[in-house]
Design a protein around this motif. Structure first.
Motif, PDB file in Angstrom:
ATOM      1  N   PRO A 129      62.647  43.612  32.549  1.00 13.26           N
ATOM      2  CA  PRO A 129      62.953  44.994  32.139  1.00 13.26           C
ATOM      3  C   PRO A 129      64.312  45.129  31.469  1.00 13.26           C
ATOM      4  O   PRO A 129      64.566  46.120  30.778  1.00 13.26           O
ATOM      5  CB  PRO A 129      62.889  45.778  33.448  1.00 13.26           C
ATOM      6  N   THR A 130      65.171  44.126  31.671  1.00 12.57           N
ATOM      7  CA  THR A 130      66.491  44.152  31.046  1.00 12.57           C
ATOM      8  C   THR A 130      66.500  43.541  29.648  1.00 12.57           C
ATOM      9  O   THR A 130      67.545  43.525  28.987  1.00 12.57           O
ATOM     10  CB  THR A 130      67.484  43.384  31.921  1.00 12.57           C
ATOM     11  N   ALA A 131      65.352  43.033  29.181  1.00 13.00           N
ATOM     12  CA  ALA A 131      65.291  42.402  27.865  1.00 13.00           C
ATOM     13  C   ALA A 131      65.596  43.413  26.762  1.00 13.00           C
ATOM     14  O   ALA A 131      65.258  44.602  26.868  1.00 13.00           O
ATOM     15  CB  ALA A 131      63.910  41.788  27.645  1.00 13.00           C
ATOM     16  N   ALA A 132      66.214  42.929  25.697  1.00 13.46           N
ATOM     17  CA  ALA A 132      66.556  43.814  24.577  1.00 13.46           C
ATOM     18  C   ALA A 132      65.311  44.479  23.993  1.00 13.46           C
ATOM     19  O   ALA A 132      65.350  45.645  23.593  1.00 13.46           O
ATOM     20  CB  ALA A 132      67.287  43.014  23.502  1.00 13.46           C
ATOM     21  N   LEU A 133      64.192  43.752  23.956  1.00 15.75           N
ATOM     22  CA  LEU A 133      62.967  44.310  23.403  1.00 15.75           C
ATOM     23  C   LEU A 133      62.462  45.481  24.247  1.00 15.75           C
ATOM     24  O   LEU A 133      61.964  46.479  23.704  1.00 15.75           O
ATOM     25  CB  LEU A 133      61.896  43.221  23.312  1.00 15.75           C
TER      26      LEU A 133
ATOM     27  N   PRO B  75      61.660  35.184  15.324  1.00 15.82           N
ATOM     28  CA  PRO B  75      61.686  36.644  15.495  1.00 15.82           C
ATOM     29  C   PRO B  75      62.477  37.086  16.717  1.00 15.82           C
ATOM     30  O   PRO B  75      62.637  36.345  17.688  1.00 15.82           O
ATOM     31  CB  PRO B  75      60.207  37.006  15.653  1.00 15.82           C
ATOM     32  N   LEU B  76      62.945  38.321  16.659  1.00 17.66           N
ATOM     33  CA  LEU B  76      63.635  38.923  17.801  1.00 17.66           C
ATOM     34  C   LEU B  76      62.649  39.388  18.868  1.00 17.66           C
ATOM     35  O   LEU B  76      63.009  39.522  20.039  1.00 17.66           O
ATOM     36  CB  LEU B  76      64.472  40.114  17.340  1.00 17.66           C
ATOM     37  N   GLY B  77      61.415  39.652  18.457  1.00 12.19           N
ATOM     38  CA  GLY B  77      60.410  40.113  19.413  1.00 12.19           C
ATOM     39  C   GLY B  77      59.136  40.494  18.713  1.00 12.19           C
ATOM     40  O   GLY B  77      59.087  40.646  17.490  1.00 12.19           O
TER      41      GLY B  77
ATOM     42  N   GLY C 204      57.807  31.168  22.450  1.00 11.49           N
ATOM     43  CA  GLY C 204      59.241  31.400  22.358  1.00 11.49           C
ATOM     44  C   GLY C 204      59.636  32.735  21.781  1.00 11.49           C
ATOM     45  O   GLY C 204      60.821  32.939  21.453  1.00 11.49           O
ATOM     46  N   VAL C 205      58.677  33.660  21.650  1.00  9.53           N
ATOM     47  CA  VAL C 205      58.954  34.980  21.089  1.00  9.53           C
ATOM     48  C   VAL C 205      58.810  36.019  22.195  1.00  9.53           C
ATOM     49  O   VAL C 205      57.732  36.145  22.793  1.00  9.53           O
ATOM     50  CB  VAL C 205      57.991  35.314  19.939  1.00  9.53           C
ATOM     51  N   ASP C 206      59.860  36.765  22.478  1.00  8.88           N
ATOM     52  CA  ASP C 206      59.737  37.871  23.430  1.00  8.88           C
ATOM     53  C   ASP C 206      58.636  38.811  22.962  1.00  8.88           C
ATOM     54  O   ASP C 206      58.535  39.120  21.768  1.00  8.88           O
ATOM     55  CB  ASP C 206      61.049  38.647  23.539  1.00  8.88           C
ATOM     56  N   ALA C 207      57.818  39.283  23.900  1.00  7.96           N
ATOM     57  CA  ALA C 207      56.689  40.136  23.530  1.00  7.96           C
ATOM     58  C   ALA C 207      56.548  41.279  24.514  1.00  7.96           C
ATOM     59  O   ALA C 207      56.901  41.161  25.695  1.00  7.96           O
ATOM     60  CB  ALA C 207      55.399  39.319  23.477  1.00  7.96           C
ATOM     61  N   ILE C 208      56.009  42.383  24.006  1.00  7.11           N
ATOM     62  CA  ILE C 208      55.783  43.574  24.805  1.00  7.11           C
ATOM     63  C   ILE C 208      54.538  44.262  24.260  1.00  7.11           C
ATOM     64  O   ILE C 208      54.193  44.094  23.088  1.00  7.11           O
ATOM     65  CB  ILE C 208      57.022  44.507  24.737  1.00  7.11           C
ATOM     66  N   ILE C 209      53.826  44.992  25.101  1.00 10.96           N
ATOM     67  CA  ILE C 209      52.620  45.695  24.689  1.00 10.96           C
ATOM     68  C   ILE C 209      52.956  47.158  24.457  1.00 10.96           C
ATOM     69  O   ILE C 209      53.604  47.788  25.278  1.00 10.96           O
ATOM     70  CB  ILE C 209      51.531  45.588  25.777  1.00 10.96           C
ATOM     71  N   CYS C 210      52.500  47.705  23.336  1.00 12.22           N
ATOM     72  CA  CYS C 210      52.660  49.139  23.095  1.00 12.22           C
ATOM     73  C   CYS C 210      51.780  49.538  21.928  1.00 12.22           C
ATOM     74  O   CYS C 210      51.952  49.035  20.811  1.00 12.22           O
ATOM     75  CB  CYS C 210      54.115  49.497  22.792  1.00 12.22           C
ATOM     76  N   GLY C 211      50.827  50.430  22.194  1.00 12.17           N
ATOM     77  CA  GLY C 211      49.949  50.862  21.126  1.00 12.17           C
ATOM     78  C   GLY C 211      49.242  52.159  21.465  1.00 12.17           C
ATOM     79  O   GLY C 211      49.270  52.623  22.607  1.00 12.17           O
ATOM     80  N   PRO C 212      48.588  52.755  20.476  1.00 14.80           N
ATOM     81  CA  PRO C 212      47.900  54.030  20.696  1.00 14.80           C
ATOM     82  C   PRO C 212      46.543  53.821  21.351  1.00 14.80           C
ATOM     83  O   PRO C 212      45.958  52.742  21.286  1.00 14.80           O
ATOM     84  CB  PRO C 212      47.732  54.572  19.270  1.00 14.80           C
ATOM     85  N   GLY C 213      46.035  54.863  21.985  1.00 14.19           N
ATOM     86  CA  GLY C 213      44.725  54.782  22.610  1.00 14.19           C
ATOM     87  C   GLY C 213      44.816  54.472  24.091  1.00 14.19           C
ATOM     88  O   GLY C 213      45.904  54.385  24.672  1.00 14.19           O
ATOM     89  N   ASP C 214      43.652  54.270  24.682  1.00 15.00           N
ATOM     90  CA  ASP C 214      43.544  54.066  26.120  1.00 15.00           C
ATOM     91  C   ASP C 214      42.553  52.948  26.365  1.00 15.00           C
ATOM     92  O   ASP C 214      41.420  52.992  25.870  1.00 15.00           O
ATOM     93  CB  ASP C 214      43.074  55.357  26.787  1.00 15.00           C
ATOM     94  N   ILE C 215      42.946  51.932  27.132  1.00 17.04           N
ATOM     95  CA  ILE C 215      42.061  50.802  27.398  1.00 17.04           C
ATOM     96  C   ILE C 215      40.794  51.245  28.122  1.00 17.04           C
ATOM     97  O   ILE C 215      39.740  50.608  28.021  1.00 17.04           O
ATOM     98  CB  ILE C 215      42.810  49.715  28.213  1.00 17.04           C
TER      99      ILE C 215
END
Length: 374
Positions: free
Chosen positions: A299-303, A154-156, A332-343
């Motif tokens: 922060p410079t990652a494509a994802l 995967p790309l991310g 080996g998969v670039d990952a980022i957090i993003c979702g609805p709601g509030d922890i």
């Protein structure tokens, strides 16, 4: 089906961590099949729960993973005004266990399936739904082990933990351990004839306190709050009565590590202190309860750039809670957090999500679909 109705169905499944998730997996599988999407149900070693993985688009081309967990924490705490496993709507607020953490994300993704399947995708979008995340990310490693057989690299991966729909680049790693110390019981009037396990555990507890104090002195990473690794003793149990020498004591500890540090390594002084008790005639058991690595996406990652475009918001540097994202990155998969709601709404009575947050997440997934057609 509207996103709120999908959320209502998902909340209605009491898919509490550590229990069977057959019902929720079966419903998601049926929902996907209604749109011609075949899901892979991947049973875990426990036998009564499974991960789910589905691909929309060509599986032999690099694409993006939308990742979330199907389990929720228990809802035994006082303060729920109604059944936590029945969605309750009050104006914009939608109440129920798991609404923010993180069935809201799952609902938004599933609501976007018609848009994802409306026209062919040049790059695939994968849905990766895991189990037992709330027990220390125990389910997703089994999914990740199967990933090479399921799709092209995967790309991310977007991990949809509640973040207010703002991408997050980093989080701390975590390791938790349980230590059992076994001594010899007897009457408290003859301590010379027994081995007091509670007293012995004090050596391990003191090691935990000293380690926590040392960690507060650095190294530092100002992206986090606090900006250093941490360690704490969470529970300690031992003894039967004040006049019985306790023959068993159990301590549970956790460490949270900044990005440059292996969280398990932070437990080493405690293990050393525990093992030293053997020389005094105590039996010692050491068990790692859970462990996952930190996440650190440049922060410079494509994802990161992609999520900035999809959400219209600049990513946040870091959060201190943990997710499955670090495990994706280690695989080996670039990952980022993003979702609805509030922890901040999670793991408490009357957990809720806003209908507008669900809509924003669904719009993000549909925007991703548009990108994957280009």
């Amino acid at each position: 089906m509207h996103v709120v109705e999908i959320l209502r169905k998902l909340v209605g499944f009491p898919s509490v961590v550590g229990t069977s998730n057959d019902a929720i997996v079966g419903w998601i599988d049926a929902h996907l099949r209604a749109f011609g999407v075949e899901a892979h149900i991947l049973p875990g070693p426990e036998g009564d729960r499974a991960n789910l993985f589905a691909t929309i688009g060509p599986s032999d081309r690099p694409g993006y993973i939308l990742s979330g967990h199907m389990d929720v924490v228990p809802a035994h705490e006082a303060g729920w005004r109604t059944d936590p496993f029945e969605l309750r709507a009050e104006d914009e607020r939608l109440y129920g266990r798991g609404t923010s953490d993180m069935k809201g994300f799952l609902a938004a993704v599933l609501a976007a399936v018609p848009a994802l399947t409306a026209r062919p995708l040049a790059r695939p979008v994968h849905l990766a739904f895991s189990y037992d995340e709330e027990a220390g990310c125990r389910g997703v490693p089994h999914l990740l082990a199967r990933l090479p057989d399921l799709c092209a690299p995967p790309l991310g991966a977007v991990i949809g933990e509640p973040s207010g729909m703002r991408a997050i680049l980093a989080h701390k790693g975590k390791a938790a351990a349980r230590i059992n110390v076994k001594g010899r019981s007897g009457h408290s009037s003859r301590p010379d004839l027994g081995r007091n396990a509670v007293h012995a555990m004090a050596d391990v507890l003191n090691a935990a306190i000293a380690t926590a104090e040392n960690l507060a002195e650095g190294p530092f990473d100002d992206a986090f709050e606090p900006p250093y690794s941490s360690l704490q003793a969470g529970t300690i149990v031992g003894g039967q009565a004040v006049n019985i020498i306790p023959d068993l004591c159990t301590l549970e500890v956790e460490a949270r590590a900044i990005s440059s540090i292996d969280p398990i390594s932070l437990l080493a002084p405690l293990r050393e202190a525990a093992e030293a008790l053997r020389a005094r005639g105590f039996a010692v058991e050491w068990e790692i309860l859970s462990a996952y690595p930190a996440l650190s996406l440049p922060p410079t990652a494509a994802l990161a750039g992609l999520l900035r475009e999809l959400t219209g918001k600049a990513p946040l540097a870091a959060v201190s809670y943990g997710t499955e994202a670090g495990l994706y990155q280690r695989a080996g998969v670039d990952a980022i957090i993003c979702g609805p709601g509030d922890i901040a709404r999670a793991h408490k009575p009357d957990e809720f999500i806003l209908a507008s947050e669900l809509a924003a997440c669904q719009a993000m997934v549909e925007a991703l679909a548009a990108r994957c057609r280009a």
